[in-house]
Design a protein around this motif. Structure first.
Motif, PDB file in Angstrom:
ATOM      1  N   GLN A 170     -13.063 -90.162 -96.953  1.00 23.23           N
ATOM      2  CA  GLN A 170     -12.007 -90.116 -95.974  1.00 23.23           C
ATOM      3  C   GLN A 170     -10.911 -90.704 -96.008  1.00 23.23           C
ATOM      4  O   GLN A 170     -10.263 -91.829 -97.067  1.00 23.23           O
ATOM      5  N   PRO A 171      -9.565 -89.548 -94.842  1.00 22.15           N
ATOM      6  CA  PRO A 171      -7.862 -90.417 -95.086  1.00 22.15           C
ATOM      7  C   PRO A 171      -8.086 -91.453 -95.237  1.00 22.15           C
ATOM      8  O   PRO A 171      -8.105 -92.201 -93.927  1.00 22.15           O
ATOM      9  N   SER A 172      -7.166 -92.180 -95.949  1.00 18.69           N
ATOM     10  CA  SER A 172      -6.416 -93.228 -95.403  1.00 18.69           C
ATOM     11  C   SER A 172      -5.056 -93.195 -94.050  1.00 18.69           C
ATOM     12  O   SER A 172      -5.076 -94.028 -94.323  1.00 18.69           O
ATOM     13  N   GLY A 173      -4.325 -91.888 -94.161  1.00 19.77           N
ATOM     14  CA  GLY A 173      -3.482 -91.936 -93.065  1.00 19.77           C
ATOM     15  C   GLY A 173      -1.743 -92.910 -94.528  1.00 19.77           C
ATOM     16  O   GLY A 173      -1.624 -92.602 -93.555  1.00 19.77           O
ATOM     17  N   ARG A 174      -2.460 -93.887 -95.087  1.00 25.22           N
ATOM     18  CA  ARG A 174      -1.930 -94.341 -95.612  1.00 25.22           C
ATOM     19  C   ARG A 174      -0.660 -93.745 -97.207  1.00 25.22           C
ATOM     20  O   ARG A 174       0.489 -94.258 -97.903  1.00 25.22           O
ATOM     21  N   HIS A 175      -0.939 -92.391 -97.992  1.00 23.82           N
ATOM     22  CA  HIS A 175      -0.872 -91.873 -98.982  1.00 23.82           C
ATOM     23  C   HIS A 175      -0.470 -90.186 -98.613  1.00 23.82           C
ATOM     24  O   HIS A 175      -0.980 -90.304 -97.443  1.00 23.82           O
ATOM     25  N   PRO A 176       0.144 -89.925 -99.434  1.00 26.14           N
ATOM     26  CA  PRO A 176       0.315 -88.122 -99.226  1.00 26.14           C
ATOM     27  C   PRO A 176      -0.488 -87.461 -99.565  1.00 26.14           C
ATOM     28  O   PRO A 176      -2.219 -88.508-100.028  1.00 26.14           O
ATOM     29  N   GLU A 177      -1.719 -86.096 -98.970  1.00 23.91           N
ATOM     30  CA  GLU A 177      -3.066 -85.500 -99.016  1.00 23.91           C
ATOM     31  C   GLU A 177      -2.684 -84.514 -99.627  1.00 23.91           C
ATOM     32  O   GLU A 177      -2.340 -84.378 -99.220  1.00 23.91           O
ATOM     33  N   ALA A 178      -4.459 -83.992-100.194  1.00 25.58           N
ATOM     34  CA  ALA A 178      -4.452 -83.210-101.209  1.00 25.58           C
ATOM     35  C   ALA A 178      -5.829 -82.276-101.255  1.00 25.58           C
ATOM     36  O   ALA A 178      -6.530 -83.127-101.737  1.00 25.58           O
ATOM     37  N   ALA A 179      -6.154 -81.478-101.197  1.00 27.13           N
ATOM     38  CA  ALA A 179      -7.753 -81.163-101.406  1.00 27.13           C
ATOM     39  C   ALA A 179      -8.009 -80.554-102.762  1.00 27.13           C
ATOM     40  O   ALA A 179      -9.635 -80.537-103.194  1.00 27.13           O
ATOM     41  N   ASP A 180      -7.329 -80.567-103.476  1.00 29.32           N
ATOM     42  CA  ASP A 180      -7.545 -79.324-104.863  1.00 29.32           C
ATOM     43  C   ASP A 180      -5.721 -80.337-105.538  1.00 29.32           C
ATOM     44  O   ASP A 180      -5.106 -80.138-104.514  1.00 29.32           O
ATOM     45  N   PHE A 181      -5.617 -79.810-106.756  1.00 28.70           N
ATOM     46  CA  PHE A 181      -4.546 -79.535-107.873  1.00 28.70           C
ATOM     47  C   PHE A 181      -4.080 -79.038-107.063  1.00 28.70           C
ATOM     48  O   PHE A 181      -2.833 -79.205-107.704  1.00 28.70           O
ATOM     49  N   PRO A 182      -4.138 -77.273-107.018  1.00 28.18           N
ATOM     50  CA  PRO A 182      -3.454 -76.542-106.293  1.00 28.18           C
ATOM     51  C   PRO A 182      -2.515 -77.359-104.935  1.00 28.18           C
ATOM     52  O   PRO A 182      -0.778 -76.792-105.586  1.00 28.18           O
TER      53      PRO A 182
END
Length: 238
Positions: free
Chosen positions: A215-227
Motif C-alpha cells: 500500500q502506498p504511504s503517500g510520503r515518498h515517490p512511488e514506482a511499480a518496478d525498476f524501469p
C-alpha cells in the motif's frame, strides 16, 4: 559517475536496495526461504554445531535468550519472523547449502537484473540493505534466476549496522560509501524504512509491486518496478 538530474538536485551516485518486496517477491522469502530454514534447522545444528563459527553464533543466542535452549529460541524467532542477527546468520548458513547444491535459486522480478546491469554500466554504485544477513544477500544474488549478479554490487549491508527503521543506520551507510546522503537513493516497499532513510537525508522511492499488494504511504515517490524508478530519478535505462 553520478546519474544527472534535471531538477538541479544532487545527482544520484549510489542506489541502495531492499530485497523482499523490492527486488524479490515477498512470497519467495516467506514461502520458500523461511520454510526451508525451519525444516533444516535441527539437522543443521546436530551436524554443524561444533563448527567454531556456528558455536560463536549459538553463544550469542544464549546471551539474547538466557532462559531458553538455543534451538528453542531459534525456532521461536523463526515463528515470530524476528529480526535478530544470530538467527539471520544461521538462516544464511542453511540457505548456503540449498543454493550451492541447487535446491534453491534466488527469485528476482524480471525487470531487476537488466536494470541493475544498466545502472552499474552507467557508473552508479549499487548496494543492498536487508534484514537478512549480508551472506544470505550474496547467496540470493549470486545464485539468482538471472545468474551471478554479485559483481554488480559494491556493498551488502545488514542489521549489524543497525535496524532498518533507524535513521542512524542510513547515516552509517552513507559514511561507509563516503558519499553525501543526498546522493544516495534508497529503494524499499516499507514506508517506515523509507521514513528512516529520508530522516538521514537519503533520497527514497517506495516500490509498489502489484504482486505483493504493498500500500502506498503517500510520503515518498512511488514506482511499480525498476524501469519506473529509472524514469523517475533519471537513472540509466535498459
Amino acid at each position: 559517475m553520478a546519474a544527472p538530474t534535471a531538477s538541479g538536485a544532487a545527482p544520484t551516485a549510489a542506489v541502495v536496495t531492499d530485497i523482499e518486496g523490492t527486488t524479490s517477491a515477498i512470497s519467495f522469502v516467506k514461502d520458500t526461504l523461511f520454510p526451508f530454514a525451519e525444516a533444516a534447522l535441527d539437522g543443521f545444528l546436530e551436524a554443524q554445531g561444533s563448527r567454531p563459527e556456528l558455536a560463536a553464533i549459538l553463544e550469542e543466542v544464549r546471551r539474547l535468550a538466557p532462559d531458553e535452549a538455543p534451538r528453542d529460541a531459534l525456532h521461536r524467532w523463526m515463528a515470530e519472523d524476528a529480526k535478530v542477527t544470530p538467527l539471520k546468520a544461521i538462516q544464511g548458513m542453511i540457505w548456503r547449502q540449498g543454493f550451492e547444491d541447487g535446491r534453491l535459486r534466488g527469485h528476482l522480478y524480471p525487470d531487476v537484473a537488466p536494470s541493475l546491469r544498466a545502472w552499474a554500466r552507467g557508473g552508479l554504485r549499487l548496494c543492498v540493505y536487508s534484514s537478512g544477513s549480508a551472506e544470505a544477500q550474496e547467496l540470493l544474488f549470486g545464485y539468482s534466476v538471472a545468474g551471478d549478479l554479485r559483481p554488480l554490487f559494491t556493498r551488502f549491508f545488514d542489521t549489524r549496522i543497525g535496524t532498518k527503521r533507524e535513521a542512524g543506520s542510513y547515516r552509517t551507510i552513507a559514511a561507509g560509501l563516503h558519499l553525501p546522503a543526498a546522493e544516495i537513493l534508497f529503494l524499499s516497499d516499507i514506508a517506515a524504512e523509507l521514513d528512516a532513510a529520508a530522516a538521514a537525508g537519503l533520497r527514497t522511492c517506495q516500490l509498489l509491486r502489484p504482486a505483493d499488494g504493498t500500500q502506498p504511504s503517500g510520503r515518498h515517490p512511488e514506482a511499480a518496478d525498476f524501469p519506473a524508478v529509472a524514469a523517475r530519478f533519471s537513472l540509466p535505462r535498459v
